[in-house]
Each structure stands twice: as structure tokens, then as C-alpha cells.
Design an enzyme around this catalytic site. Structure first.
Site: not given
Length: 383
Positions: A182-183
Site C-alpha cells: 500500500d505504501v
């Protein structure tokens, strides 16, 4: 004045910054998309977070010790500072009408719907940009537009190779403790959105920016991917060791805590030997030699480091230009000034770290309660 010519509505800004005057509408939930919204808020944009009536799912992701009645638990606080919260039911005509009016004033719309879901809500890129050609629509999904599966970080870590590569050689594959994919996807989205906004300044036209969690992860495999694609070597779990540099990443115990070395040059190796009082050995003279004799290298370094006091050792290594550091727990991390300056607090127990590590630091409003700005924003839209 057309919808596209209207200025963004006035509201609670996050503070002056290079992106002041931009309106970002965030239809995304969980981590990747909301990270993009917080990034823009940190740079001064106005960010309106549109949530379903129950709110972003992370409002219900509480730690075992947190109050379940607080709709701003630690996870939600991670990426939702500096925003306004509006609750809309996009399954209704009224909700879709409100979104259409909001999108008419926006510069950027960020969404994280499953493929095919957004069109039924009037929130897909084709619909939005047909009405507002200057709009930049940012979409993130799990596996690309042709795969309807929902994207979850833990699953994508496994399917992109990260889980297989993480862990000890004699242990099982291990998920990274942070939602790494996600990052990584958020960084891809931020970069692409800024490029699209720059292009709009030159052409007057917006764009559709799409990225999948899987593609973001694969694009981040870096040297592990090229090791396979170029050299035909399939990477394996190595614990903290590095496949092409040694000693680099391996954690060694000392008398007062673990240290990690990052010896990337032969000069640094010679300096390390000087600090530890090790006699030079021909097999360790070059990096390739140290990589080829990794086990023997660890057998020499382990005893030499085990009896040292960590603080004195790190000071001596720093003086000789040898990259090394302490293995810190998260509470210890924030004892460092460079880490402490990234912390934001609201005085009511909510805290997080900024997603933007660059200077200057700008003020940020606290994470919003669910729907806290619904009435004000709808009034601005004439509803």
C-alpha cells in the site's frame, strides 16, 4: 461561469503550501489512496474525504487496547490528517448528485473501488472526465482493471514475491510488518498525480492515473527482480543479509544490543577491521570475496562484535566512516530528533507520523470524525 470554472469551495485548509488552492476529493479507503490525500493536505491542498455512511473501514480497526467507541483509532489516524469528512451514500441519486457537484469543483479525485464498481456509482474516470476534462482522476486497485479481485496488502505481498523473500533461510516466508505494498502504491500514485497536474498546466487537459497494488509491488522488486531477469538467479530468503554486498544488513549481537552493518566499499571494510582489531585476510579483501565467503565472514565478525559495548562501538565506527546503526524498537525510534519532528498530535490522544518527510513542516488539522464536515460541504454545493 461553468462548473469547471468555479473556484474550489472555501473550507478548512491544512495551511499554506505549494498546492494551496487545489481541491482533492478522496473516495478511497484504508491506506494507499488515503495516503495520497494526506500527501496533498500536507502540501496545502484542501482534501475532502467522501466516506460511505459507515465510514472508512479503518475507523473500525482498533488495537486491542483502544476504545471501540473512538472512530479515529490509530490505524485511521495514520493517513487521515488535514482532511474534511463528508458522508455520502453513492447508491442513492442524492449521493451521486452531491458527488457530481463536488467533482465539478475538484482538481483531483482519488478512488480505490474494485474494477467495475465505480461505474455504477458515477465515480469512474470515464464518467468524471467526460464531464470535466481538466480533472485528474486517480484510481488504485488490486490487480489491474481486468481482475475483479479486491486488493489486500497481505495477499499482494505474497503474490508479488515479497513474502517469499522475507524471513530466515531455514524459516517460513514472512509478511512484512507494515502494509508495504500500500505504501509503495501510494508513492506511485503521488508521483503520477503530480506529473498529470504538471501536464495539465501545459496542455489544459486532465488525465486518468491508474495503478495496481501488484504492479507497484513488482516495480519495487529492484535488484531482486534484475537478479533473476539478468543473471538467472532466483532470489531466496537470506534473513537480513544482502545478496550482493557483505557485511550488509546482517544483525550482530553486542554486549548491549544488536547492531547492523552496511559495509558497501572495500575502504569501509578496512576501516571496520581497524576498529575491531581484525587482521586483514585476502579472502575478505574485496566485496566479491566477502560475498563468496559469507559464512566464514560471519564467523569472524560475530565473536569480534559480541563483547563490545554498543554505544562506544557505534561511535568508533562513525568516526571511521563505517555505516552502522542500532537495532531499535519503535519507542526508541522516536527518541531520535529526526524522527520526533515528523510526529503530529491533536492534544486529544490522536497522533501519527507525517507521510511527507521533507521540510518545511506545515500545520495539519486533526483526523476528522466521520461526517464532521458533511453539512458545511453540502451547503457550499447548494444542497
Amino acid at each position: 461561469m461553468t462548473d469547471d470554472d468555479r473556484p474550489p469551495p472555501a473550507g478548512t485548509a491544512s495551511g499554506p503550501g505549494p498546492l494551496s488552492g487545489l481541491l482533492v476529493v478522496e473516495l478511497a479507503s484504508v491506506l494507499a489512496g488515503p495516503s495520497v490525500g494526506m500527501f496533498f493536505a500536507e502540501h496545502g491542498a484542501r482534501v475532502v474525504k467522501v466516506e460511505a455512511p459507515r465510514g472508512d473501514v479503518t475507523r473500525r480497526w482498533h488495537l486491542a487496547t483502544e476504545d471501540p467507541g473512538d472512530d479515529r483509532p490509530a490505524y485511521f489516524c495514520a493517513v487521515n490528517w488535514g482532511k474534511e469528512s463528508v458522508t455520502l451514500d453513492l447508491a442513492t441519486d442524492a449521493g451521486r448528485d452531491a458527488l457530481a457537484r463536488l467533482a465539478a469543483r475538484a482538481d483531483v479525485v482519488v478512488s480505490s473501488f474494485r474494477p467495475g464498481r465505480a461505474a455504477g456509482l458515477g465515480a469512474d474516470a470515464e464518467t468524471l472526465r467526460a464531464r470535466h476534462p481538466r480533472l485528474v482522476v486517480v484510481e488504485v486497485d488490486g490487480y489491474g482493471p481486468d481482475d475483479p479481485r479486491a486488493g489486500y496488502d497481505a495477499v499482494v505481498q505474497a503474490e508479488s514475491g515479497f513474502t517469499f523473500l522475507n524471513g530466515q533461510p531455514d524459516g517460513p516466508p514472512t509478511k512484512m510488518p507494515v502494509a508495504l505494498v500500500d505504501v509503495l502504491a501510494a508513492h506511485q500514485l503521488k508521483e503520477a498525480t503530480l506529473v498529470a497536474l504538471l501536464a495539465r498546466e501545459r496542455t489544459g487537459q486532465g488525465a486518468t492515473v491508474r495503478v495496481s497494488l501488484l504492479a507497484s509491488a513488482v516495480a519495487s522488486l529492484a535488484n531482486q527482480a534484475s537478479g533473476w531477469l539478468t543473471a538467472g538467479v532466483a532470489p531466496q530468503r537470506m534473513g537480513s543479509a544482502h545478496p550482493t554486498i557483505a557485511p550488509y544488513g546482517t544483525i550482530y549481537p553486542t554486549a548491549t544490543g544488536g547492531v547492523v552493518l552496511a559495509v558497501g566499499t572495500d575502504r569501509q571494510w578496512a576501516a571496520l577491521c581497524g576498529v575491531l582489531g581484525l587482521e586483514p585476510e585476502a579472502r575478505f579483501e574485496t566485496n566479491l570475496g566477502r560475498v563468496r565467503h559469507r559464512r566464514a565472514l560471519d564467523a569472524v565478525l560475530g565473536p569480534a562484535l559480541a563483547t563490545r559495548e554498543r554505544g562506544a562501538l557505534l561511535a568508533a565506527l562513525a568516526e571511521r566512516g563505517v555505516p552502522a546503526g542500532a537495532v531499535r524498537g519503535v519507542p526508541e525510534v522516536f527518541e531520535q530528533p529526526e524522527a520526533a519532528r515528523l510526529v503530529v498530535r491533536d492534544g486529544a490522544g490522536h497522533a501519527a507520523v507525517r507521510t511527507v518527510a521533507t521540510e518545511p513542516v506545515r500545520p495539519l488539522a486533526p483526523p476528522p470524525a466521520r461526517g464532521a464536515h458533511t453539512d458545511a460541504v453540502l451547503a457550499e454545493l447548494g444542497l
